[in-house]
Design a protein around this motif. Structure first.
Motif, short mmCIF file in Angstrom:
data_model
loop_
_atom_site.label_atom_id
_atom_site.label_comp_id
_atom_site.label_asym_id
_atom_site.label_seq_id
_atom_site.Cartn_x
_atom_site.Cartn_y
_atom_site.Cartn_z
N GLN A 1 4.15 -11.76 -2.39
CA GLN A 1 4.08 -10.35 -1.98
C GLN A 1 5.45 -9.68 -2.01
OE1 GLN A 1 1.46 -9.51 1.33
NE2 GLN A 1 2.57 -7.67 1.85
N GLY B 1 -7.23 -8.54 0.38
CA GLY B 1 -6.63 -7.54 1.28
C GLY B 1 -5.60 -6.65 0.63
N MET B 2 -4.55 -7.24 0.10
CA MET B 2 -3.49 -6.43 -0.48
C MET B 2 -4.01 -5.63 -1.67
SD MET B 2 0.01 -7.69 -2.27
CE MET B 2 -0.82 -8.35 -3.71
N ASP C 1 -4.13 -1.96 5.14
CA ASP C 1 -4.38 -2.70 6.39
C ASP C 1 -4.48 -1.78 7.60
OD1 ASP C 1 -4.38 -5.06 4.98
OD2 ASP C 1 -2.98 -6.09 6.32
N ASP D 1 10.07 3.28 6.59
CA ASP D 1 9.62 1.98 7.09
C ASP D 1 10.54 1.57 8.23
OD1 ASP D 1 7.76 -0.52 5.73
OD2 ASP D 1 9.16 -1.00 7.35
N ARG D 2 9.93 1.06 9.29
CA ARG D 2 10.75 0.72 10.46
C ARG D 2 11.63 -0.51 10.20
NH1 ARG D 2 5.97 -1.63 14.32
NH2 ARG D 2 5.59 -3.46 13.05
N LEU E 1 -0.69 -13.58 -2.14
CA LEU E 1 -0.22 -14.27 -3.34
C LEU E 1 -0.97 -13.86 -4.60
CD1 LEU E 1 1.81 -16.49 -3.96
CD2 LEU E 1 0.00 -18.16 -3.66
N LEU F 1 7.98 5.65 12.90
CA LEU F 1 7.11 6.73 13.38
C LEU F 1 6.66 6.37 14.79
CD1 LEU F 1 4.80 9.12 11.97
CD2 LEU F 1 3.60 7.48 13.40
N THR G 1 0.83 -1.20 0.00
CA THR G 1 0.00 0.00 0.00
C THR G 1 0.87 1.26 0.00
OG1 THR G 1 -1.67 -1.19 1.27
CG2 THR G 1 -1.83 1.20 1.26
C1 LIG Z 1 -0.41 -15.22 5.35
C2 LIG Z 1 -1.12 -14.12 4.63
C3 LIG Z 1 -1.66 -14.35 3.36
C4 LIG Z 1 -2.32 -13.34 2.69
N1 LIG Z 1 -2.84 -13.58 1.43
C5 LIG Z 1 -3.39 -12.56 0.72
C6 LIG Z 1 -3.78 -12.70 -0.65
O1 LIG Z 1 -3.65 -13.78 -1.25
N2 LIG Z 1 -4.29 -11.62 -1.30
C7 LIG Z 1 -4.41 -10.40 -0.68
O2 LIG Z 1 -4.88 -9.45 -1.33
N3 LIG Z 1 -4.04 -10.22 0.61
C8 LIG Z 1 -3.52 -11.26 1.32
N4 LIG Z 1 -3.06 -11.06 2.60
C9 LIG Z 1 -3.14 -9.74 3.19
C10 LIG Z 1 -1.96 -8.85 2.78
O3 LIG Z 1 -0.72 -9.43 3.12
C11 LIG Z 1 -2.09 -7.51 3.45
O4 LIG Z 1 -3.39 -7.03 3.19
C12 LIG Z 1 -1.04 -6.52 2.92
O5 LIG Z 1 0.26 -6.85 3.33
C13 LIG Z 1 -1.36 -5.12 3.43
O6 LIG Z 1 -0.43 -4.24 2.93
P1 LIG Z 1 -0.11 -2.88 3.67
O7 LIG Z 1 0.94 -2.24 2.85
O8 LIG Z 1 -1.39 -2.14 3.90
O9 LIG Z 1 0.43 -3.28 5.10
P2 LIG Z 1 1.74 -4.14 5.47
O10 LIG Z 1 2.07 -5.08 4.37
O11 LIG Z 1 1.50 -4.67 6.82
O12 LIG Z 1 2.90 -3.05 5.52
C14 LIG Z 1 3.03 -2.14 6.58
C15 LIG Z 1 4.46 -1.63 6.62
O13 LIG Z 1 4.54 -0.59 7.60
C16 LIG Z 1 5.73 -0.73 8.34
N5 LIG Z 1 5.51 -0.11 9.65
C17 LIG Z 1 4.67 -0.53 10.62
N6 LIG Z 1 4.68 0.32 11.66
C18 LIG Z 1 5.55 1.30 11.35
C19 LIG Z 1 6.00 2.47 12.03
N7 LIG Z 1 5.54 2.80 13.24
N8 LIG Z 1 6.92 3.27 11.42
C20 LIG Z 1 7.39 2.95 10.18
N9 LIG Z 1 7.00 1.85 9.51
C21 LIG Z 1 6.09 1.04 10.07
C22 LIG Z 1 5.96 -2.23 8.39
O14 LIG Z 1 7.34 -2.54 8.61
C23 LIG Z 1 5.48 -2.68 7.02
O15 LIG Z 1 6.52 -2.73 6.06
C24 LIG Z 1 -2.43 -12.07 3.30
C25 LIG Z 1 -1.87 -11.85 4.56
C26 LIG Z 1 -1.22 -12.86 5.22
C27 LIG Z 1 -0.62 -12.61 6.59
#
Ligand SMILES: Cc1cc2nc3c(=O)[nH]c(=O)nc-3n(C[C@H](O)[C@H](O)[C@H](O)COP(=O)(O)OP(=O)(O)OC[C@H]3O[C@@H](n4cnc5c(N)ncnc54)[C@H](O)[C@@H]3O)c2cc1C
Length: 508
Positions: free
Chosen positions: A107, A296-297, A284, A31-32, A43, A131, A12
Motif C-alpha cells: 500500500q 477494501g482499498m 474506509d 493529512d494529519r 497488498l 481536520l 482513496t
Molecule cells: C493489515 C491490513 C491489510 C489489508 N489488506 C487489504 C488488501 O489486500 N486489499 C485491499 O483492498 N484492502 C486491504 N486492506 C484495507 C485497506 O488498507 C484500506 O481499505 C485502505 O487503507 C483504505 O484507504 P482510505 O484511503 O479510505 O483510508 P486510510 O488508508 O485509512 O487513509 C486515511 C487517511 O486519513 C488521514 N486522517 C485521518 N483522520 C484525519 C483527520 N482528522 N484530519 C486529516 N487527516 C486525517 C490518515 O492519516 C490517513 O492517511 C487492508 C487493511 C489492513 C489494516
C-alpha cells in the motif's frame, strides 16, 4: 470556481484529489500524518483498479513496483489442492481486460505512485494538518483545520475508518467488531511452493493465507489466532507465526525472517448515506470490512473515481443535484454487498464454531473440488473479485433507446476489446465522455466532436472491427455514451442520431 477539501491522503484521498485536479477542479488535500506511511497494509491491486491506473497514466509506475500473481491456490493437504488460474478466466467479453492478473503492490507503494501523480498535476499533500470539525450551510462548508476556520464549497471525507468528517456530520457507522484476532507478517519463507502465487490453507484449526510479494521467497502471511476477552494488540512474535505454519500447513515451512508484523481485529461497518449536503464520505470512511477477498482499498479507490468527475462538474458550473446524488445511488449498494459477502467469507474461513471447523476440515476440500471444478463458477468468482463485474443497473444516470439481446447495458462497465489500431480503453482514456458509434456514422461523429469540443470523443467502430462488435453485442447499427469513469450511460440499438444527440445534450 469553488474549492474542494479532501481530508485524508490514503489511497482513496490521493485518487480523489488527483481525479478532481485532472478534471479541472480546485482542490486542497490535507493529512494529519506528518509523513507518508511506510507499511505495506493492503497488498492486492485488482484488475479493475489497474484499468483505472491506466486511465490516470500511472499503471507503468505501479507495475514496476509490484509483482504479478497468476493464480490462487487452495491447499487442503499434500494431495488435495485447487488451483484457479486467474489470467485464463478473465477472457469473456464481460471481464476481458488488459490486466488479467492479481497484482501485489504494498500500500505504501500505491500511495507513493498516487502522490507522485498528484504532484505532477500541481497539487501537494498538506501534511501535519488535522481536520477537527466542520459545519455546513447552503452556500458552503466551514472546516476547522488545526482549529482554524477555512471555507470550502465541498468537503470529501477520505479520512479512514475513524473519520472525523463522518463524526462532524453525525453520520452513524453501523455494524460491529469481530471478536477474532489476526496476526500478519511480511516475511521470507523457506518452503517448497513456488514464488509469485496466492495460497490459502483452510484447516480445522484456522485460516492461513500467503500472498506473494516482490522478492525471492517473500510472502504476506496472515491468519486468525482466536478471540480474547479483551483485545491484545501486542506485537506478534516469530514463534506465533512459526506455530501457525506448523499447525495449518500440510507441508514443511519455515519463517526465515519477518519484515513487518501486525496484530489486529476486524470490523464490518457502513454508513447509511454517502452524501450529506455538501459533504461526501468515501473509502474506509464509508465502509470497513474484513480484508478477505482484498477488496477494501480497491473499493475506496473506485468510490473516488466514481465521485470525482461528478463533483468537478459541480465546481465548474451548475451540475444537477441528481448527478451528485448518483454517487450514493451507485456506490452505496456496492459497499453494502461487500459488507455482506466479506462477512460470510469471514465466518467460514475463520469461524471457530464446530460447523465452521468441520467445513474447513472436511466439507471444504470436497466442496472446493466440486464447485471450483466448474469453470463457470471459477469465471464468476474471479471476475467478481477482480471488480470487473460491478455494475450500476439502477443508476439514475442510465438511459436507453431500443432493445438488444447481447452486450453491455447502461450501468455496466465499458468493455475492453481490440480495435483496428489499439483497444477500446485507449479511446476512453482521459476525462471526456466517449461516444462509440457502430455503423456508417462518420458525419455524426464529426458533428458531436465539434459541438462538444474536448468534452466528447466520438469513435466510429468499423464493420471489420469484429472484436469490439462482439464485445458490445452489436451486429448492425448502435451507439453508446460512455462516462469518464468508463461506465455506460446510454445505449441505443438501433441508433437514432437525434435521440443520441438529445441524450448528450441533456447529459452535458
Ligand atoms: C493489515 C491490513 C491489510 C489489508 N489488506 C487489504 C488488501 O489486500 N486489499 C485491499 O483492498 N484492502 C486491504 N486492506 C484495507 C485497506 O488498507 C484500506 O481499505 C485502505 O487503507 C483504505 O484507504 P482510505 O484511503 O479510505 O483510508 P486510510 O488508508 O485509512 O487513509 C486515511 C487517511 O486519513 C488521514 N486522517 C485521518 N483522520 C484525519 C483527520 N482528522 N484530519 C486529516 N487527516 C486525517 C490518515 O492519516 C490517513 O492517511 C487492508 C487493511 C489492513 C489494516
Amino acid at each position: 470556481m469553488g474549492e474542494i477539501l479532501v481530508v485524508g491522503a490514503g489511497p482513496t484521498g490521493l485518487t480523489m484529489a488527483a481525479e478532481l485536479a485532472r478534471h479541472g477542479a480546485a482542490v486542497r488535500i490535507v493529512d494529519r500524518a506528518t509523513a507518508p506511511a511506510t507499511t505495506s497494509r493492503a497488498l492486492v491491486v485488482q484488475p479493475r483498479t489497474l484499468e483505472l491506473f491506466d486511465d490516470l497514466g500511472v499503471v507503468d509506475a505501479a507495475l514496476a513496483a509490484g509483482t504479478r500473481a497468476d493464480s490462487v491456490n487452495l491447499v487442503f493437504d499434500r494431495e488435495r489442492r485447487a488451483r484457479i488460474d486467474v489470467s485464463g478466466l478473465l477472457t469473456e467479453p464481460e471481464t476481458h481486460t488488459e490486466y488479467p492478473w492479481l497484482f501485489s503492490l504494498s500500500q505504501h507503494e500505491t500511495e507513493r505512485v498516487l502522490t507522485d501523480h498528484l504532484a505532477s498535476l500541481g497539487v501537494g499533500v498538506e501534511r501535519g494538518v488535522t481536520l477537527t470539525g466542520l459545519t455546513q450551510d447552503p452556500d458552503g462548508v466551514t472546516a476547522l483545520l488545526d482549529g482554524r476556520a477555512v471555507r470550502f464549497d465541498w468537503v470529501v471525507g477520505c479520512d479512514g475508518a475513524r473519520s472525523a468528517v463522518r463524526t462532524a456530520i453525525g453520520m452513524p457507522f453501523e455494524g460491529a467488531t469481530y471478536a477474532e484476532e489476526f496476526i500478519m507478517a511480511d516475511a521470507r519463507l523457506d518452503w517448497e511452493l513456488p514464488d509469485g502465487d496466492l495460497y490459502v490453507f483452510p484447516s480445522r484449526s484456522g485460516f492461513l493465507a500467503a500472498f506473494a510479494m516482490p522478492g525471492a521467497g517473500r510472502f504476506r502471511i496472515f491468519g486468525n489466532v482466536g478471540a480474547h476477552g479483551s483485545p491484545d494488540y501486542s506485537e506478534p512474535t516469530h514463534e506465533e507465526f512459526q506455530t501457525m505454519l506448523d499447525e495449518r500447513l500440510p507441508l514443511p515451512a519455515r519463517v526465515v525472517e519477518e519484515y513487518w508484523v501486525s496484530r489486529y481485529r476486524l470490523h464490518r461497518r457502513g454508513v447509511p448515506r454517502y452524501r450529506d449536503g455538501r459533504v461526501f464520505l468515501v473509502g474506509d470512511a464509508a465502509h470497513v470490512h474484513s480484508p478477505a477477498g482484498a477488496q477494501g482499498m480497491n473499493t475506496g479507490i473506485q468510490d473516488a473515481y466514481n465521485l470525482a468527475w461528478k463533483l468537478a462538474r459541480a465546481c465548474r458550473g451548475p451540475a444537477s443535484d441528481s448527478l451528485l446524488d448518483s454517487y450514493h445511488a451507485e456506490r452505496h449498494p456496492v459497499g453494502q454487498r461487500l459488507l455482506r459477502t466479506t462477512d460470510r467469507m469471514f465466518s467460514v474461513i475463520s469461524g471457530q464454531g464446530a460447523v465452521a471447523r468441520f467445513a474447513r476440515g472436511h466439507v471444504g476440500p470436497v466442496l472446493a473440488r466440486r464447485v471450483l471444478g466448474r469453470e463457470s463458477v471459477r469465471r464468476w468468482l474471479i471476475g467478481t473479485f477482480a471488480q470487473l463485474r460491478i455494475s450500476y443497473p439502477d443508476s439514475p444516470l442510465n438511459a436507453r433507446d431500443g432493445g438488444w439481446r447481447d452486450g453491455p447495458a447502461p450501468g455496466d462497465r465499458a468493455r475492453e476489446a481490440s480495435l483496428g489500431t489499439g483497444r477500446v480503453y485507449d479511446v476512453l482514456r482521459g476525462t471526456h465522455h466517449t461516444v462509440l458509434l457502430f455503423g456508417e456514422w462518420t458525419g455524426l461523429a464529426a458533428r458531436i466532436e465539434e459541438t462538444y469540443r474536448g468534452r466528447v470523443v466520438a469513435r466510429v467502430v468499423g464493420a471489420d472491427e469484429t472484436a469490439a462488435r462482439v464485445a458490445y453485442g452489436v451486429s448492425g447499427s448502435g451507439g453508446f455514451v460512455i462516462r469518464p469513469d468508463k461506465y455506460i450511460a446510454y445505449r441505443a440499438d438501433p441508433l437514432d442520431p437525434e435521440h443520441l444527440l438529445a441524450d448528450l445534450a441533456a447529459r452535458l
